[in-house]
Design a protein around this motif. Structure first.
Motif, PDB file in Angstrom:
ATOM      1  N   GLU A  60      40.404  43.038  46.690  1.00  0.00           N
ATOM      2  CA  GLU A  60      41.424  43.842  47.370  1.00  0.00           C
ATOM      3  C   GLU A  60      41.307  45.310  46.982  1.00  0.00           C
ATOM      4  O   GLU A  60      41.465  46.204  47.826  1.00  0.00           O
ATOM      5  N   GLU A  61      41.023  45.584  45.703  1.00  0.00           N
ATOM      6  CA  GLU A  61      40.867  46.968  45.259  1.00  0.00           C
ATOM      7  C   GLU A  61      39.654  47.614  45.902  1.00  0.00           C
ATOM      8  O   GLU A  61      39.698  48.797  46.283  1.00  0.00           O
ATOM      9  N   ALA A  62      38.584  46.845  46.054  1.00  0.00           N
ATOM     10  CA  ALA A  62      37.395  47.383  46.717  1.00  0.00           C
ATOM     11  C   ALA A  62      37.682  47.693  48.177  1.00  0.00           C
ATOM     12  O   ALA A  62      37.218  48.705  48.719  1.00  0.00           O
ATOM     13  N   SER A  63      38.444  46.830  48.823  1.00  0.00           N
ATOM     14  CA  SER A  63      38.815  47.082  50.219  1.00  0.00           C
ATOM     15  C   SER A  63      39.631  48.359  50.343  1.00  0.00           C
ATOM     16  O   SER A  63      39.418  49.171  51.257  1.00  0.00           O
ATOM     17  N   ALA A  64      40.573  48.556  49.423  1.00  0.00           N
ATOM     18  CA  ALA A  64      41.377  49.776  49.450  1.00  0.00           C
ATOM     19  C   ALA A  64      40.524  51.004  49.154  1.00  0.00           C
ATOM     20  O   ALA A  64      40.721  52.074  49.744  1.00  0.00           O
ATOM     21  N   THR A  65      39.546  50.866  48.259  1.00  0.00           N
ATOM     22  CA  THR A  65      38.660  51.990  47.927  1.00  0.00           C
ATOM     23  C   THR A  65      37.833  52.420  49.128  1.00  0.00           C
ATOM     24  O   THR A  65      37.555  53.616  49.321  1.00  0.00           O
ATOM     25  N   LEU A  66      37.467  51.450  49.965  1.00  0.00           N
ATOM     26  CA  LEU A  66      36.672  51.757  51.157  1.00  0.00           C
ATOM     27  C   LEU A  66      37.519  52.299  52.299  1.00  0.00           C
ATOM     28  O   LEU A  66      36.996  52.533  53.392  1.00  0.00           O
ATOM     29  N   GLY A  67      38.798  52.463  52.063  1.00  0.00           N
ATOM     30  CA  GLY A  67      39.645  53.091  53.070  1.00  0.00           C
ATOM     31  C   GLY A  67      40.435  52.142  53.942  1.00  0.00           C
ATOM     32  O   GLY A  67      41.082  52.589  54.902  1.00  0.00           O
ATOM     33  N   ALA A  68      40.395  50.844  53.640  1.00  0.00           N
ATOM     34  CA  ALA A  68      41.136  49.881  54.455  1.00  0.00           C
ATOM     35  C   ALA A  68      42.628  49.978  54.165  1.00  0.00           C
ATOM     36  O   ALA A  68      43.042  50.195  53.027  1.00  0.00           O
ATOM     37  N   THR A  69      43.415  49.807  55.192  1.00  0.00           N
ATOM     38  CA  THR A  69      44.857  49.792  55.015  1.00  0.00           C
ATOM     39  C   THR A  69      45.292  48.449  54.436  1.00  0.00           C
ATOM     40  O   THR A  69      44.508  47.498  54.377  1.00  0.00           O
ATOM     41  N   ARG A  70      46.540  48.381  54.017  1.00  0.00           N
ATOM     42  CA  ARG A  70      47.042  47.122  53.477  1.00  0.00           C
ATOM     43  C   ARG A  70      47.012  46.019  54.537  1.00  0.00           C
ATOM     44  O   ARG A  70      46.712  44.865  54.239  1.00  0.00           O
ATOM     45  N   ARG A  71      47.312  46.390  55.768  1.00  0.00           N
ATOM     46  CA  ARG A  71      47.295  45.398  56.845  1.00  0.00           C
ATOM     47  C   ARG A  71      45.881  44.891  57.084  1.00  0.00           C
ATOM     48  O   ARG A  71      45.669  43.682  57.245  1.00  0.00           O
ATOM     49  N   SER A  72      44.900  45.807  57.097  1.00  0.00           N
ATOM     50  CA  SER A  72      43.504  45.388  57.299  1.00  0.00           C
ATOM     51  C   SER A  72      43.025  44.530  56.138  1.00  0.00           C
ATOM     52  O   SER A  72      42.305  43.540  56.338  1.00  0.00           O
ATOM     53  N   THR A  73      43.425  44.888  54.919  1.00  0.00           N
ATOM     54  CA  THR A  73      43.037  44.088  53.757  1.00  0.00           C
ATOM     55  C   THR A  73      43.611  42.682  53.843  1.00  0.00           C
ATOM     56  O   THR A  73      42.931  41.695  53.549  1.00  0.00           O
ATOM     57  N   LEU A  74      44.870  42.594  54.286  1.00  0.00           N
ATOM     58  CA  LEU A  74      45.499  41.281  54.410  1.00  0.00           C
ATOM     59  C   LEU A  74      44.824  40.436  55.473  1.00  0.00           C
ATOM     60  O   LEU A  74      44.520  39.254  55.244  1.00  0.00           O
ATOM     61  N   LEU A  75      44.556  41.033  56.646  1.00  0.00           N
ATOM     62  CA  LEU A  75      44.039  40.272  57.780  1.00  0.00           C
ATOM     63  C   LEU A  75      42.553  39.978  57.666  1.00  0.00           C
ATOM     64  O   LEU A  75      42.081  38.940  58.142  1.00  0.00           O
ATOM     65  N   LYS A  76      41.783  40.866  57.034  1.00  0.00           N
ATOM     66  CA  LYS A  76      40.324  40.727  57.032  1.00  0.00           C
ATOM     67  C   LYS A  76      39.741  40.311  55.689  1.00  0.00           C
ATOM     68  O   LYS A  76      38.591  39.880  55.638  1.00  0.00           O
ATOM     69  N   VAL A  77      40.504  40.446  54.621  1.00  0.00           N
ATOM     70  CA  VAL A  77      39.982  40.110  53.300  1.00  0.00           C
ATOM     71  C   VAL A  77      40.717  38.918  52.686  1.00  0.00           C
ATOM     72  O   VAL A  77      40.095  37.992  52.175  1.00  0.00           O
ATOM     73  N   VAL A  78      42.041  38.958  52.741  1.00  0.00           N
ATOM     74  CA  VAL A  78      42.835  37.938  52.049  1.00  0.00           C
ATOM     75  C   VAL A  78      42.980  36.664  52.871  1.00  0.00           C
ATOM     76  O   VAL A  78      42.773  35.559  52.364  1.00  0.00           O
ATOM     77  N   LEU A  79      43.335  36.795  54.153  1.00  0.00           N
ATOM     78  CA  LEU A  79      43.651  35.618  54.958  1.00  0.00           C
ATOM     79  C   LEU A  79      42.456  34.722  55.304  1.00  0.00           C
ATOM     80  O   LEU A  79      42.603  33.489  55.293  1.00  0.00           O
ATOM     81  N   PRO A  80      41.285  35.258  55.660  1.00  0.00           N
ATOM     82  CA  PRO A  80      40.193  34.371  56.097  1.00  0.00           C
ATOM     83  C   PRO A  80      39.871  33.220  55.151  1.00  0.00           C
ATOM     84  O   PRO A  80      39.758  32.082  55.607  1.00  0.00           O
ATOM     85  N   PRO A  81      39.739  33.448  53.825  1.00  0.00           N
ATOM     86  CA  PRO A  81      39.436  32.280  52.971  1.00  0.00           C
ATOM     87  C   PRO A  81      40.601  31.323  52.804  1.00  0.00           C
ATOM     88  O   PRO A  81      40.411  30.204  52.322  1.00  0.00           O
TER      89      PRO A  81
END
Length: 291
Positions: free
Chosen positions: A185-206
């Motif tokens: 999640e921290e890497a996603s935020a570092t790359l400029g992703a919003t919290r919503r994008s991190t939730l939908l594209k990083v956290v939820l899929p697995p």
């Protein structure tokens, strides 16, 4: 020039083994024990149910299924079970996330309280829910003043099924949430992703396969729930009467064929619904690349 072998002289392919090599012995015994338990505990009773219902013939089963009271009970049971499983999956995910990612006073008590529907006898749960949501109950009285009646309505059935299904939704997702590395999640935020994008594209899929598993378990529990529902439902025909109660009524009237027919219809609908959920779950694993 290397000589080529004729098809008849080609080396034989190794035969496929029925089982994979394992360091633990006893495959034959354990496999036979598995088939015996599955057959005696699951398949044999279900086969007996189908055989009993088949005595009515297809026309007899259709006559039972087309009865307005039976159709209303089946519609209520499966419709409310699907809705309650959906709500339990959503709120179960939130509860699992809070219990896993946050530290707060009383966290262990809340975590233990999630399992209460597992431990409580269903009759006790039904009486407690009926007392709370009755028109003069602690929660039902304020709702009644707002014109919302929970007890003795389909809404009461929904509350009871959500109550018993929520632990399944929480416990299937909670271990996977704990395994997600926060550095992702921290890497996603570092790359400029919003919290919503991190939730939908990083956290939820697995987590989607586990969420679907919890949904299927909550749905199956809701369809077959009896004790916690009958106390709060009111059991009014065509209004709040569930299919399992109708089966009990048929048995009390010594209409074993009718009870078996209703049970067989429920079995078929449940099988098709769970098959569809499992197919969606398999698709989500292939789609998102998680197993």
């Amino acid at each position: 020039m290397a000589a080529t072998l004729a098809p008849s002289q080609a080396p034989p392919r190794p035969a496929r083994r029925f089982r994979r090599q394992s360091v633990i012995p006893g495959f034959g015994l354990s496999f036979g024990y598995t088939l015996a338990c599955l057959g005696l505990v699951v398949l044999l009773p279900l086969a007996g149910l189908v055989v009993k219902a088949s005595g009515l013939g297809l026309s007899g089963i259709w006559k039972v299924a087309s009865d307005p009271r039976v159709a209303s009970a089946l519609k209520l049971s499966f419709g409310v079970s699907l809705l309650s499983a959906l709500v339990a999956s959503i709120f179960g995910f939130i509860v699992a996330w809070v219990l896993t990612r946050y530290q707060f006073p009383g966290r262990k008590i809340v975590d233990a309280a999630v399992d209460l529907p597992f431990a409580l006898p269903t009759a006790v749960a039904g009486i407690a829910l009926a007392s709370l949501y009755a028109p003069d109950g602690l929660i039902g009285a304020p709702l009644d003043r707002l014109g919302i009646q929970v007890a003795y309505t389909p809404l009461g059935v929904f509350v009871a099924m959500t109550f018993v299904g929520l632990p399944f939704a929480v416990r299937t997702v909670q271990p996977l949430i704990a395994e997600i590395d926060k550095e992702v999640e921290e890497a996603s935020a570092t790359l400029g992703a919003t919290r919503r994008s991190t939730l939908l594209k990083v956290v939820l899929p697995p987590l989607i396969p586990a969420v679907l598993t919890g949904f299927a378990l909550a749905f199956a529990r809701g369809v077959g729930e009896y004790g916690s529902v009958i106390f709060i439902a009111g059991n009014l025909p065509y209004v709040s009467e569930i299919a399992p109660l109708l089966i009990v009524i048929k048995l009390s009237e010594f209409d074993y064929g009718g009870a078996a027919a209703i049970a067989t219809i429920m079995l078929g609908i449940s099988f098709l619904t769970l098959l569809a959920i499992n197919l969606i779950q398999a698709w989500s694993r292939r789609r998102f690349g998680y197993v």
